[in-house]
Write an enzyme that holds these catalytic residues in place. Structure first.
Site, PDB file in Angstrom:
ATOM      1  N   SER A  61       0.844  -1.184   0.000  1.00  0.00           N
ATOM      2  CA  SER A  61       0.000   0.000   0.000  1.00  0.00           C
ATOM      3  C   SER A  61       0.887   1.244   0.000  1.00  0.00           C
ATOM      4  O   SER A  61       1.794   1.369   0.804  1.00  0.00           O
ATOM      5  CB  SER A  61      -0.897  -0.009   1.238  1.00  0.00           C
ATOM      6  OG  SER A  61      -1.679   1.150   1.280  1.00  0.00           O
ATOM      7  N   GLY A  62       0.618   2.159  -0.931  1.00  0.00           N
ATOM      8  CA  GLY A  62       1.417   3.376  -1.036  1.00  0.00           C
ATOM      9  C   GLY A  62       2.568   3.278  -2.002  1.00  0.00           C
ATOM     10  O   GLY A  62       3.331   4.227  -2.166  1.00  0.00           O
ATOM     11  N   GLY A 109      -0.371  -6.127  -2.415  1.00  0.00           N
ATOM     12  CA  GLY A 109       0.912  -6.813  -2.275  1.00  0.00           C
ATOM     13  C   GLY A 109       0.981  -7.555  -0.948  1.00  0.00           C
ATOM     14  O   GLY A 109       0.081  -7.487  -0.117  1.00  0.00           O
ATOM     15  N   THR A 141      -2.158   1.937  -7.825  1.00  0.00           N
ATOM     16  CA  THR A 141      -3.350   2.558  -8.412  1.00  0.00           C
ATOM     17  C   THR A 141      -2.963   3.578  -9.470  1.00  0.00           C
ATOM     18  O   THR A 141      -3.556   3.627 -10.555  1.00  0.00           O
ATOM     19  CB  THR A 141      -4.194   3.219  -7.301  1.00  0.00           C
ATOM     20  OG1 THR A 141      -4.542   2.222  -6.331  1.00  0.00           O
ATOM     21  CG2 THR A 141      -5.466   3.821  -7.871  1.00  0.00           C
ATOM     22  N   SER A 155      -6.038   1.277  -1.982  1.00  0.00           N
ATOM     23  CA  SER A 155      -7.106   0.408  -2.484  1.00  0.00           C
ATOM     24  C   SER A 155      -7.389  -0.666  -1.441  1.00  0.00           C
ATOM     25  O   SER A 155      -6.505  -1.422  -1.069  1.00  0.00           O
ATOM     26  CB  SER A 155      -6.691  -0.250  -3.810  1.00  0.00           C
ATOM     27  OG  SER A 155      -6.456   0.712  -4.792  1.00  0.00           O
ATOM     28  N   ASN A 164      -0.811   5.042   3.257  1.00  0.00           N
ATOM     29  CA  ASN A 164      -1.187   5.572   1.947  1.00  0.00           C
ATOM     30  C   ASN A 164      -2.480   6.359   2.094  1.00  0.00           C
ATOM     31  O   ASN A 164      -3.432   5.891   2.708  1.00  0.00           O
ATOM     32  CB  ASN A 164      -1.389   4.397   0.964  1.00  0.00           C
ATOM     33  CG  ASN A 164      -1.663   4.870  -0.447  1.00  0.00           C
ATOM     34  OD1 ASN A 164      -1.599   6.061  -0.730  1.00  0.00           O
ATOM     35  ND2 ASN A 164      -1.969   3.951  -1.325  1.00  0.00           N
TER      36      ASN A 164
END
Length: 1023
Positions: free
Chosen positions: A109-110, A386, A114, A163, A159
């Site tokens: 994340s981050g 991930g 996206t 998502s 983040n």
């Protein structure tokens, strides 16, 4: 630039492809290469065809129109690594080979997954041919992202736009390569976020966007207020406002996207009715009655939910405080305690949001569906979570890491298969590759009847009360002997400290992860009480009607657990991916602080490990580090061998064989395949590249020298030819100009001679030009001789033909000068002129010295108010002084001169001696004002004898006789009594009279003559 083009700078910026690392097995060398490139803002690096992307946390101008055009239609290896290169390669291969592709984007994340997905979609939208219809499809594909982000993304600690669901999007193309439609699959939306957020995190974006940007009428209809802190579900993370997120502008984008994706107003009202209902549900509070049962303390929120869902309040209230239990043919309502009531409320909110998200995805799919014949190709984009390892890892991390295990298994299998197929195609002997096969871990999790998922499902379904601890005990019993599974009970003394009694540990391909079993069974069950389902099936909100079918109530079979559903959807996804050609993008975040330029070694090392990048590199480098088609290799490096330079006429394979032998490749350093050259060691390639750079500089110098000589000679000959041509043309032009000029001069001279002869006649063909010249010359001279003032009477003598014109111009000039002079006169100057006119009437030709005084302007007064004593002012009754002057007054006795001040007011004349008024004369009592014709300054004021108050006539002498006399006459308005005497002046002192004689002499004298007269002698003025 080729992929090897920047390798001469590899000490500074590293290599563009990790396959070319000498120490390909060293994680330190891998990180060092990543760091070098990141510090030079080179955020993309290949591992073969896999792209590693570092999040720069700043705008690097890598995604503009120019960059898109640069990568369009270019070979994958010809430009530096970029997501556009991956996207373009997939698109071009799909168009030429008519096969399907997918791009797998993964990372923490981050890390930018996206954004990467968005950039690929934008690139595909640009690269495709388009029409008006296809333009609409393209817009829907692009604008589906903001909608899904609003409903599926949230701010987390790592983040601001994380998502919270997995997404697979198929972009469908027609036979021309134009976008024809799309389809989206979503995986495992994090429903628990709806009712609970960790500190520093937010709920899904849409809640905040609605409150911040929603139209006033919509907010009122939904019964909401714009303050997030009023809603329990939005304030658990205590982070409603985020400086990097503009909820209002994002709301506008979502509303625009709804319009493009063909959402009706009814769709939007029902959808946001659901969203608002979730917020109101979170504000429902329970109290305990006397029996320990839960009751709703305030009916305001439940009434709002009832209105928005179209469900009667009593039915909804009953469902939120009771549980329906079926015993054979009977149904019994059992009251809930407070803990179960809150569970029922949260379960309802999660179920409504989770299913409405699925409805939203289906609605978008309807808008993107391809209406044309089914023959099409697709590029799939898989934006998946991930590998996650937190301090506390729960059910969600277990599902996410299971997904990553499956994708890693697929990834290694596809990569190995691709490598083996290429070796077989090229006729190169396949060498077995050592790698970590994570099938054993996947089996531990998913194996039927034996895996963790099956054990979890058994615990959820078995009779009696199952708990998280009973689930953990079951795991120890069933899989306790598995080498990749560990609990505190099974661990040794060293590992026991890191594992709690409610934890279990899995050894994944990426490392050890400890999971907290608390909540596993509850989240896996994801139960919604039957009576709550009944309420939702009766809702007038048709979205809920689509999400909760009455057939669910008839189905007595227990619904599938969350992990089973996820396992089945993951199996389906793997089947989809296996049918397509793969491309991979691994996203890495360089630091947790979201700062540009900061490279956190520990964090990056952690991600490299968990993304399996070293494993992939080992597989990719197990055989040959570098491979290129013969034609490409020969075309690039042919200059290194005299036999292949400048052109090779034979087969490319033979040319490459000659070339590598000439360079000095050893037999163990390369292999010749059917269509490609395989190079085993990166250093072999690097030495070739360095030799090529040296040769290139030599060749460039020779080519430049030859080219410059050729250009110089060509330019000289061209200039010489041009010079000769120009010289001949120029001489002809100059000769024609000279002849034309002479002819014109002769004709002009003839015309002007004829014009001079006839200059005094009327204008005609003979004299017209001369007269024009004459007029011009006269006017040009006149411009410098125009009179500057009204009194200047000079005027330039005109030619005879211009006499009338000159007269008119003279009149106009004088009028203009007069007008200018008149405009320049101020009111003060006008008054002076009036006084001068009166003086002219009184004195012109009558008194000597007047002509000399004309140029001297009259003063308003020769005395000021301050020159008069305040006592005198008081005696004058503060009558305002109009004019004052110092005078010499002559006595009646002996004609002795006395200094006095003459003061004139509007009605009266005063003779003043310091603090006294010696004489006051009203203008009405004036009989006559007399002066002599000579240049003396004497003024005699005759007073009417009838006025007894007066002492008699006044004899005065002043320096400004013309000014004083004029002022007196004008103030008294008695110019008619003014008299200039030539013989002398007779005066009266009450009953006595006398005479003043005026004569000329060499010096000025005033004396009493023997005859008793006052004699005034003045010099004669020169005329």
């Amino acid at each position: 630039m080729h992929i090897e083009g920047s390798l001469i700078a590899r000490e500074k910026v590293g290599v563009q492809d990790f396959v070319l690392l000498d120490s390909h097995t060293s994680e330190t060398a891998f990180l060092d290469n990543l760091r070098k490139r990141f510090q030079e803002n080179l955020i993309y690096t290949y591992i073969g065809t896999l792209l590693v992307s570092m999040n720069p946390y700043t705008d690097l101008e890598l995604y503009n129109q120019k960059q898109m055009n640069l990568y369009q239609g270019v070979n994958f290896i010809e430009l530096p690594p970029h997501i556009y290169a991956v996207a373009d390669n997939a698109y071009r291969v799909m168009c030429t080979e008519r096969n399907n592709h997918f791009i797998l984007i993964s990372g923490e994340s981050g890390s930018g997954k996206t954004e990467t997905s968005k950039k690929i979609l934008q690139y595909l939208a640009l690269a495709c041919p388009t029409t008006e219809k296809l333009h609409t499809i393209r817009d829907r594909l692009l604008l589906s992202n903001p909608v899904l982000e609003a409903f599926g993304n949230a701010k987390t600690l790592r983040n601001d736009n994380s998502s919270r669901f997995g997404k697979y999007m198929d972009v469908q193309f027609d036979y021309k390569g134009a976008p024809a439609g799309g389809h989206i699959l979503s995986y495992l939306i994090e429903k628990s976020r709806v009712v609970h957020q960790n500190p520093g995190e937010r709920n899904f974006h849409i809640f905040y966007q609605l409150l911040e940007g929603g139209e006033d009428y919509l907010i009122r209809w939904l019964g909401l207020e714009r303050k997030p802190e009023l809603y329990s579900y939005l304030m658990q993370g205590e982070c409603a406002k985020v400086s990097t997120i503009c909820d209002k502008s994002n709301w506008k984008l979502v509303r625009r996207a709804f319009t493009i994706i063909e959402f009706t107003e009814t769709d939007i009202e029902n959808l946001f009715g659901l969203i608002a209902s979730v917020l109101h549900l979170g504000n429902i509070k329970y109290e305990e009655d006397s029996h320990g049962h839960a009751i709703i303390s305030d009916g305001t929120q439940i009434q709002r939910v009832s209105k928005l869902l179209g469900v009667p309040v009593c039915i909804l209230q009953e469902a939120l405080t009771h549980k329906k239990i079926e015993a054979r043919s009977e149904q019994v309502l059992s009251p809930l305690n407070i803990e179960l009531a809150y569970y029922a409320r949260d379960a309802l909110a999660k179920a409504m949001y989770g299913r409405s998200f699925s409805w939203l995805v289906n609605k978008i799919n309807e808008s993107l569906s391809n209406k044309e014949p089914p023959k099409k190709t697709v590029i799939g984009l898989l934006d998946i979570y991930g590998f996650e390892v937190f301090e506390t890892n729960s059910f969600e991390q277990f599902c996410i890491n299971y997904c990553n295990e499956k994708l890693q298994q697929l990834f290694i299998a596809i990569t190995l298969k691709a490598e083996q197929e290429e070796y077989e195609t090229e006729g190169i002997e396949w060498e077995p590759i050592q790698y970590l096969d994570n099938k054993v871990i996947c089996d531990l999790i998913e194996e039927k009847h034996k895996g963790i998922i099956s054990i979890m499902d058994e615990e959820c379904l078995r009779p009696g009360e199952a708990t998280d601890l009973s689930f953990l005990a079951k795991l120890e019993e069933k899989v306790g002997d598995h080498p990749h599974f560990l609990t505190r009970k099974l661990a040794g003394p060293g590992a026991r400290k890191s594992i709690d009694w409610v934890d279990f540990q899995l050894i994944h391909y990426a490392g050890e992860v400890t999971y907290c079993a608390v909540g596993f069974l509850e989240k896996n069950n994801d139960l919604l009480y039957r009576n709550l389902k009944e309420v939702l099936t009766k809702s007038k909100n048709y979205i809920l009607g689509d999400c909760f079918h009455p057939s669910e109530l008839d189905n007595r079979k227990r619904p599938e657990t969350v992990t089973t559903q996820f396992k089945n959807s993951l199996t389906s996804l793997i089947e989809i991916l296996m049918s397509k050609e793969p491309a991979y993008i691994r996203c890495i975040k360089p630091n947790n602080d979201k700062l540009p330029g900061k490279f956190d070694d520990i964090l990056v090392r952690h991600q490299v490990k968990y993304l399996g990048l070293m494993e992939h590199l080992r597989v990719r480098r197990a055989g040959f580090a570098y491979r290129r088609k013969y034609e490409t290799f020969l075309q690039r490096y042919k200059s290194l061998c005299p036999q292949t330079w400048p052109n090779w006429a034979g087969p490319a394979r033979e040319g490459v064989e000659i070339l590598v032998k000439y360079i000095g490749y050893q037999p163990n350093e390369y292999k010749l395949g059917r269509t490609k050259l395989f190079i085993r060691f990166p250093r072999t390639l690097f030495s070739t590249v360095d030799a090529f750079e040296v040769k290139k500089n030599q060749l460039v110098s020779k080519i430049q020298a030859k080219y410059r000589a050729c250009l110089g000679k060509r330019a000289f000959l061209k200039k010489k030819e041009a010079a000769i041509m120009l010289e001949s043309l120029w001489r002809g032009i100059m000769a024609r100009k000279a002849a034309k000029k002479r002819a014109w001069a002769a004709q002009t001279i003839r015309k002007f001679i004829s014009g001079f002869i006839n200059r005094n006649k009327k204008s005609n063909a003979d004299n017209k030009n001369f007269i024009s010249m004459m007029q011009y010359n006269y006017l040009a001279k006149l411009k410098n001789h125009v009179p500057k003032s009204v009194v200047d009477k000079t005027w330039l003598q005109p030619p005879i033909a211009m006499t009338k014109t000159s007269e008119l111009l003279h009149k106009l000039c004088m009028k203009n000068l007069v007008r200018k002079y008149c405009r320049s006169i101020t009111p003060q100057k006008t008054e002076q002129m009036r006084q001068k006119v009166v003086a002219n009437e009184l004195f012109k030709g009558k008194k000597e010295g007047y002509e000399q005084s004309i140029s001297q302007p009259f003063e308003d007064s020769r005395l000021t108010e301050q020159d008069i004593s305040p006592k005198v002012h008081q005696l004058m009754l503060y009558d305002k002084m109009k004019y004052g002057i110092a005078v010499m007054k002559y006595d009646r006795n002996g004609f002795k001169p006395r200094p006095r001040n003459l003061v004139l007011t509007q009605t009266t004349l005063y003779i003043i001696e310091q603090l006294k008024i010696k004489q006051k004369i009203d203008y009405t009592n004036l009989k006559e004002i007399s002066v002599s014709h000579l240049s003396d300054g004497f003024l005699v004021i005759h007073v009417a004898s009838e006025e007894n108050k007066q002492k008699g006539d006044v004899i005065l002498q002043c320096d400004h006789i013309f000014e004083a006399a004029t002022k007196l006459c004008m103030l008294a308005s008695k110019q008619d009594i003014f008299k200039i005497c030539k013989q002398g002046i007779k005066y009266h002192f009450q009953s006595k009279s006398g005479f003043i004689d005026f004569t000329t002499a060499a010096d000025s004298q005033v004396y009493k003559a023997k005859n008793g007269h006052l004699t005034v002698a003045t010099p004669k003025l020169k005329s």
